[in-house]
Design a protein around this motif. Structure first.
Motif, PDB file in Angstrom:
ATOM      1  N   ARG A   7       0.829  -1.215   0.000  1.00  0.00           N
ATOM      2  CA  ARG A   7       0.000   0.000   0.000  1.00  0.00           C
ATOM      3  C   ARG A   7       0.863   1.266   0.000  1.00  0.00           C
ATOM      4  N   GLN A   8       1.944   1.231   0.778  1.00  0.00           N
ATOM      5  CA  GLN A   8       2.852   2.388   0.804  1.00  0.00           C
ATOM      6  C   GLN A   8       3.474   2.616  -0.570  1.00  0.00           C
ATOM      7  N   SER A  45      -1.775  -4.975 -19.006  1.00  0.00           N
ATOM      8  CA  SER A  45      -0.833  -4.186 -19.813  1.00  0.00           C
ATOM      9  C   SER A  45       0.142  -3.354 -18.982  1.00  0.00           C
ATOM     10  N   SER A  46      -0.054  -3.283 -17.649  1.00  0.00           N
ATOM     11  CA  SER A  46       0.914  -2.554 -16.832  1.00  0.00           C
ATOM     12  C   SER A  46       1.020  -3.220 -15.469  1.00  0.00           C
ATOM     13  N   GLY A  47       2.219  -3.276 -14.955  1.00  0.00           N
ATOM     14  CA  GLY A  47       2.408  -3.927 -13.664  1.00  0.00           C
ATOM     15  C   GLY A  47       3.818  -3.713 -13.152  1.00  0.00           C
ATOM     16  N   LEU A  48       3.994  -4.048 -11.889  1.00  0.00           N
ATOM     17  CA  LEU A  48       5.292  -3.936 -11.232  1.00  0.00           C
ATOM     18  C   LEU A  48       5.450  -5.145 -10.327  1.00  0.00           C
ATOM     19  N   VAL A  49       6.519  -5.896 -10.535  1.00  0.00           N
ATOM     20  CA  VAL A  49       6.869  -6.999  -9.650  1.00  0.00           C
ATOM     21  C   VAL A  49       8.260  -6.710  -9.110  1.00  0.00           C
ATOM     22  N   CYS A  50       8.414  -6.768  -7.794  1.00  0.00           N
ATOM     23  CA  CYS A  50       9.722  -6.539  -7.192  1.00  0.00           C
ATOM     24  C   CYS A  50       9.972  -7.604  -6.139  1.00  0.00           C
ATOM     25  N   SER A  51      11.184  -8.121  -6.122  1.00  0.00           N
ATOM     26  CA  SER A  51      11.551  -9.156  -5.154  1.00  0.00           C
ATOM     27  C   SER A  51      12.868  -8.787  -4.472  1.00  0.00           C
ATOM     28  N   ALA A  52      13.025  -9.273  -3.236  1.00  0.00           N
ATOM     29  CA  ALA A  52      14.280  -9.039  -2.511  1.00  0.00           C
ATOM     30  C   ALA A  52      15.323 -10.103  -2.850  1.00  0.00           C
ATOM     31  N   GLN A  53      14.902 -11.134  -3.578  1.00  0.00           N
ATOM     32  CA  GLN A  53      15.810 -12.220  -3.924  1.00  0.00           C
ATOM     33  C   GLN A  53      15.275 -12.929  -5.164  1.00  0.00           C
ATOM     34  N   GLN A  54      16.190 -13.439  -6.001  1.00  0.00           N
ATOM     35  CA  GLN A  54      15.804 -14.281  -7.133  1.00  0.00           C
ATOM     36  C   GLN A  54      16.638 -15.559  -7.080  1.00  0.00           C
ATOM     37  N   THR A  55      15.998 -16.677  -7.388  1.00  0.00           N
ATOM     38  CA  THR A  55      16.743 -17.937  -7.392  1.00  0.00           C
ATOM     39  C   THR A  55      17.248 -18.295  -8.791  1.00  0.00           C
ATOM     40  N   GLN A  56      16.648 -17.688  -9.824  1.00  0.00           N
ATOM     41  CA  GLN A  56      17.076 -17.983 -11.198  1.00  0.00           C
ATOM     42  C   GLN A  56      17.186 -16.686 -12.006  1.00  0.00           C
ATOM     43  N   GLY A  57      17.795 -15.680 -11.403  1.00  0.00           N
ATOM     44  CA  GLY A  57      17.982 -14.414 -12.107  1.00  0.00           C
ATOM     45  C   GLY A  57      18.902 -14.589 -13.309  1.00  0.00           C
ATOM     46  N   ALA A 164      23.694   4.594   1.660  1.00  0.00           N
ATOM     47  CA  ALA A 164      23.451   3.466   2.565  1.00  0.00           C
ATOM     48  C   ALA A 164      22.060   3.477   3.185  1.00  0.00           C
ATOM     49  N   HIS A 165      21.410   4.623   3.267  1.00  0.00           N
ATOM     50  CA  HIS A 165      20.193   4.702   4.078  1.00  0.00           C
ATOM     51  C   HIS A 165      18.963   5.149   3.297  1.00  0.00           C
ATOM     52  N   THR A 166      18.966   4.929   1.991  1.00  0.00           N
ATOM     53  CA  THR A 166      17.793   5.322   1.207  1.00  0.00           C
ATOM     54  C   THR A 166      16.645   4.341   1.433  1.00  0.00           C
ATOM     55  N   ASP A 167      15.451   4.870   1.474  1.00  0.00           N
ATOM     56  CA  ASP A 167      14.259   4.051   1.652  1.00  0.00           C
ATOM     57  C   ASP A 167      14.042   3.158   0.436  1.00  0.00           C
ATOM     58  N   ARG A 168      13.912   1.855   0.681  1.00  0.00           N
ATOM     59  CA  ARG A 168      13.791   0.865  -0.393  1.00  0.00           C
ATOM     60  C   ARG A 168      12.553   1.115  -1.263  1.00  0.00           C
ATOM     61  N   LEU A 169      11.413   1.393  -0.626  1.00  0.00           N
ATOM     62  CA  LEU A 169      10.182   1.599  -1.393  1.00  0.00           C
ATOM     63  C   LEU A 169      10.281   2.855  -2.261  1.00  0.00           C
ATOM     64  N   THR A 170      10.947   3.882  -1.748  1.00  0.00           N
ATOM     65  CA  THR A 170      11.160   5.097  -2.545  1.00  0.00           C
ATOM     66  C   THR A 170      11.971   4.778  -3.795  1.00  0.00           C
ATOM     67  N   LEU A 171      13.022   3.987  -3.641  1.00  0.00           N
ATOM     68  CA  LEU A 171      13.843   3.591  -4.789  1.00  0.00           C
ATOM     69  C   LEU A 171      13.033   2.796  -5.807  1.00  0.00           C
ATOM     70  N   ILE A 172      12.188   1.876  -5.327  1.00  0.00           N
ATOM     71  CA  ILE A 172      11.363   1.062  -6.232  1.00  0.00           C
ATOM     72  C   ILE A 172      10.417   1.964  -7.032  1.00  0.00           C
ATOM     73  N   ALA A 173       9.778   2.911  -6.348  1.00  0.00           N
ATOM     74  CA  ALA A 173       8.861   3.832  -7.040  1.00  0.00           C
ATOM     75  C   ALA A 173       9.608   4.680  -8.059  1.00  0.00           C
ATOM     76  N   GLU A 174      10.813   5.128  -7.704  1.00  0.00           N
ATOM     77  CA  GLU A 174      11.610   5.932  -8.636  1.00  0.00           C
ATOM     78  C   GLU A 174      12.061   5.101  -9.834  1.00  0.00           C
TER      79      GLU A 174
END
Length: 250
Positions: A7-8, A45-57, A164-174
């Motif tokens: 939601r954030q 037609s539009s979407g965003l998927v984000c993960s903290a880890q991938q096993t087959q990147g 080192a201290h940037t907000d993760r969700l902010t980076l994803i949105a950017e």
């Protein structure tokens, strides 16, 4: 039931006038590009998927992309009226470098799809076309330096570069916003692409080794042309649309 982080993130995206139909935040997945492919197959037609880890990147040419926990692995869909070509990945890289959170860092791009700095690679881009006018754009960003053994190039992270201290969700949105902006630059003919890219290109005018379908050559890296081709000067300037660029061995 959407969790608080999702939601954030949606609120951050909406504040940037971005309204993807689907937003998925995962702790682990095989590959966010594969997740996005399944979403596209459902007609979304539009979407965003984000993960903290991938096993087959994966990276370019199906090479394995080390995707340890704690970094950002993100995929989205792009629809274009212009037929897709290699300029889209270059536009994505250029727009990522303009993200508000990354201002003040000394960042560069390695043709065709690596996010670089003097200390090494901190991210990469993978464009996988689904049709001539639709593509999945995947981006991997090292928030922290992964423990990669036998890497063929130096590896770094945003933390090592001073972020080192940037907000993760902010980076994803950017990142999502930067990819959408890149598609707009591409739709409008990638105006002035060579000048914009060469301003940030690593190894400009340095001796490089270029590996292409017919073999290898060494020469001076002259940047790119407006159509996205890499320019290598030997006794004359040659242009290539595909291949691998490295610093020439000393």
């Amino acid at each position: 039931m959407e969790d608080l982080a999702t939601r954030q993130l949606q609120q951050l995206l909406n504040a940037k006038n971005q309204f993807p139909e689907i937003v998925l935040l995962k702790t682990t997945t095989t590959s966010t590009n594969d997740d996005m492919r399944k979403i596209a197959q459902k007609g979304i037609s539009s979407g965003l998927v984000c993960s903290a880890q991938q096993t087959q990147g994966r990276g370019q040419h199906q090479r394995q992309w080390s995707s340890p926990e704690g970094n950002i692995y993100l995929s989205t869909l792009i629809q274009t009226k212009t037929a897709l070509d290699g300029r889209l990945a270059l536009e994505v890289a250029l727009n990522i470098l303009q993200m508000p959170s990354l201002q003040g860092l000394s960042l560069q791009i390695k043709w065709p799809n690596d996010l670089y700095s003097a200390q090494g690679k901190w991210g990469g881009i993978l464009v996988e076309p689904l049709s001539p006018h639709q593509a999945i754009v995947g981006v991997g960003i090292n928030l922290n330096t992964p423990p990669v053994e036998n890497a063929d190039q130096p590896i770094t992270s945003l933390a090592m570069l001073g972020l080192a201290h940037t907000d993760r969700l902010t980076l994803i949105a950017e990142l999502y916003t930067a990819i959408q902006q890149a598609s707009q630059w591409f739709e409008h003919g990638s105006y002035n692409l060579a000048e914009r890219f060469n301003h940030h290109a690593i190894w400009l005018n340095q001796q490089v080794e270029f590996e292409h379908a017919q073999g290898k050559l060494q020469g001076s890296f002259q940047g790119i042309s407006n159509d996205g081709a890499v320019l290598i000067k030997t006794h004359h300037v040659q242009s290539f649309y595909q291949g691998r660029l490295r610093l020439a061995p000393i």
